[in-house]
Write a protein that holds these residues in place. Structure first.
Motif, PDB file in Angstrom:
ATOM      1  N   ALA A   1       0.857  -1.187   0.000  1.00  0.00           N
ATOM      2  CA  ALA A   1       0.000   0.000   0.000  1.00  0.00           C
ATOM      3  C   ALA A   1       0.892   1.236   0.000  1.00  0.00           C
ATOM      4  CB  ALA A   1      -0.920  -0.003   1.217  1.00  0.00           C
ATOM      5  N   GLU A   2       1.012   1.864  -1.151  1.00  0.00           N
ATOM      6  CA  GLU A   2       1.926   2.996  -1.357  1.00  0.00           C
ATOM      7  C   GLU A   2       1.401   3.815  -2.528  1.00  0.00           C
ATOM      8  OE1 GLU A   2       4.405   5.768  -1.835  1.00  0.00           O
ATOM      9  OE2 GLU A   2       5.106   4.396  -0.262  1.00  0.00           O
TER      10      GLU A   2
ATOM     11  N   VAL B   1       0.479 -10.073  -3.814  1.00  0.00           N
ATOM     12  CA  VAL B   1      -0.873 -10.466  -4.218  1.00  0.00           C
ATOM     13  C   VAL B   1      -1.756  -9.274  -4.549  1.00  0.00           C
ATOM     14  CG1 VAL B   1      -0.810 -12.635  -2.958  1.00  0.00           C
ATOM     15  CG2 VAL B   1      -1.636 -10.574  -1.803  1.00  0.00           C
ATOM     16  N   ALA B   2      -1.342  -8.069  -4.125  1.00  0.00           N
ATOM     17  CA  ALA B   2      -2.151  -6.885  -4.417  1.00  0.00           C
ATOM     18  C   ALA B   2      -1.328  -5.630  -4.189  1.00  0.00           C
ATOM     19  CB  ALA B   2      -3.406  -6.854  -3.546  1.00  0.00           C
TER      20      ALA B   2
ATOM     21  N   SER C   1      -8.451  -4.326  -0.443  1.00  0.00           N
ATOM     22  CA  SER C   1      -7.549  -5.367  -0.927  1.00  0.00           C
ATOM     23  C   SER C   1      -7.231  -6.398   0.150  1.00  0.00           C
ATOM     24  CB  SER C   1      -6.250  -4.737  -1.445  1.00  0.00           C
ATOM     25  OG  SER C   1      -6.503  -3.918  -2.568  1.00  0.00           O
ATOM     26  N   VAL C   2      -7.128  -5.955   1.396  1.00  0.00           N
ATOM     27  CA  VAL C   2      -6.888  -6.901   2.491  1.00  0.00           C
ATOM     28  C   VAL C   2      -8.050  -7.874   2.600  1.00  0.00           C
ATOM     29  CG1 VAL C   2      -6.733  -7.124   5.005  1.00  0.00           C
ATOM     30  CG2 VAL C   2      -5.335  -5.433   3.819  1.00  0.00           C
ATOM     31  N   GLU C   3      -9.263  -7.343   2.504  1.00  0.00           N
ATOM     32  CA  GLU C   3     -10.445  -8.192   2.608  1.00  0.00           C
ATOM     33  C   GLU C   3     -10.526  -9.180   1.446  1.00  0.00           C
ATOM     34  OE1 GLU C   3     -15.274  -7.727   3.352  1.00  0.00           O
ATOM     35  OE2 GLU C   3     -14.045  -5.974   2.881  1.00  0.00           O
TER      36      GLU C   3
ATOM     37  N   ILE D   1      -2.418   5.518   8.842  1.00  0.00           N
ATOM     38  CA  ILE D   1      -2.812   5.313  10.239  1.00  0.00           C
ATOM     39  C   ILE D   1      -4.274   4.881  10.323  1.00  0.00           C
ATOM     40  CG2 ILE D   1      -3.293   6.506  12.410  1.00  0.00           C
ATOM     41  CD1 ILE D   1      -0.402   5.881  12.174  1.00  0.00           C
ATOM     42  N   ALA D   2      -5.152   5.586   9.604  1.00  0.00           N
ATOM     43  CA  ALA D   2      -6.572   5.223   9.617  1.00  0.00           C
ATOM     44  C   ALA D   2      -6.794   3.876   8.941  1.00  0.00           C
ATOM     45  CB  ALA D   2      -7.396   6.300   8.930  1.00  0.00           C
ATOM     46  N   ALA D   3      -6.059   3.622   7.860  1.00  0.00           N
ATOM     47  CA  ALA D   3      -6.179   2.330   7.180  1.00  0.00           C
ATOM     48  C   ALA D   3      -5.741   1.201   8.106  1.00  0.00           C
ATOM     49  CB  ALA D   3      -5.335   2.330   5.906  1.00  0.00           C
ATOM     50  N   LEU D   4      -4.671   1.430   8.852  1.00  0.00           N
ATOM     51  CA  LEU D   4      -4.181   0.418   9.791  1.00  0.00           C
ATOM     52  C   LEU D   4      -5.270   0.045  10.799  1.00  0.00           C
ATOM     53  CD1 LEU D   4      -0.723   0.573  11.610  1.00  0.00           C
ATOM     54  CD2 LEU D   4      -2.762  -0.296  12.723  1.00  0.00           C
ATOM     55  N   ARG D   5      -5.908   1.068  11.339  1.00  0.00           N
ATOM     56  CA  ARG D   5      -6.962   0.822  12.327  1.00  0.00           C
ATOM     57  C   ARG D   5      -8.079  -0.032  11.734  1.00  0.00           C
ATOM     58  NH1 ARG D   5      -9.371   6.167  14.298  1.00  0.00           N
ATOM     59  NH2 ARG D   5      -9.980   6.209  12.109  1.00  0.00           N
TER      60      ARG D   5
END
Length: 256
Positions: free
Chosen positions: A36-37, A59-60, A71-73, A92-96
């Motif tokens: 994720a970048e 993988v994504a 993508s994680v899901e 940070i919000a994505a991590l949560r």
């Protein structure tokens, strides 16, 4: 450590850790990685680096926080390499949100930020590691293998900074204006700074418009700011804005 002994040099810590990181055999299964970048060149460079090791597969890829969550899901990776500065939704919000989806996926923050407030947020929200983007290829592989082996990782420079703060070396590091805002408030401030309307913010964060407006009011009150245009300037000055949308001026007026 005996009284008077000095802390080990960063390189010494690296060599000590490196010899102990051994990943368990996967029965020919590869470690599944999501990158994720938002910067294409950086993302492609990370992918090329990982593919030099046959034990990894990408993988994504995701260019913003919202895409990373989806993508994680969809792909169920073993590891997420997560940039903290991305458009639409920060790392940070994505991590949560990713941690709410899965308590097993490993998350390694990859960032330019050395401030202890970022480090503490990452680990407090369930991150497994924190690596600076200036790290060498060797250190990044060390960080990845450490995290996948279940060992928390932080770049030596980061550890030094955090220890300096809590040993009284840099107490002023805790006093930044963003520290007065919650993670959610920082996320909304970031989106306002990037020119998103109340409606768009509510859709991105899956909250009501009224909740967005309440957060905006609280942000203004905490920062003693009185117009959305002032919030935009504040967000830019404090490094929250990573992409400035076309037509941003009209969008600022829409959320005044």
């Amino acid at each position: 450590m005996r009284s008077g002994a000095t802390a080990p040099h960063a390189a010494t810590r690296h060599s000590t850790i490196r010899s102990t990181i051994i990943l368990e055999a996967r029965n020919d299964e590869k470690w599944r990685v999501l990158i994720a970048e938002d910067e294409t060149l950086v993302r492609e460079g990370l992918k090329a680096m990982l593919l030099t090791d046959p034990s990894f597969e990408v993988v994504a890829e995701a260019a913003d926080g919202m895409e990373a969550i989806r993508s994680v899901e969809e792909t169920k990776p073993d590891l997420v390499l997560l940039d903290l500065n991305m458009p639409k939704m920060s790392g940070i919000a994505a991590l949560r949100n990713i941690r709410k989806q899965s308590d097993t996926v490993k998350i390694l923050a990859l960032t330019i930020h050395e401030g202890e407030e970022y480090v503490l947020d990452v680990f407090r929200l369930g991150g497994n590691g924190y690596c600076l983007k200036e790290a060498s290829r060797e250190e990044l592989f060390l960080a990845i293998r450490s995290v996948l082996a279940g060992k928390p990782y932080a770049s030596p420079e980061i550890l030094d900074n955090v220890l300096a703060v809590y040993m009284g070396g840099r107490p002023e590091a805790r006093e930044g204006p963003l520290n007065h805002l919650s993670v959610r408030e920082q996320e909304i401030l970031k989106l306002i700074g990037e020119g998103y309307s109340v409606k768009e913010i509510s859709e991105y964060l899956f909250i009501s418009r009224r909740t967005v407006e309440k957060h905006r009011y609280n942000i203004m009150k905490k920062l003693n700011l009185h117009r959305t245009s002032a919030l935009v300037c504040f967000a830019m000055e404090n490094g929250l804005v990573t992409s400035f949308r076309k037509g941003n001026t009209s969008r600022i007026e829409a959320v005044e």
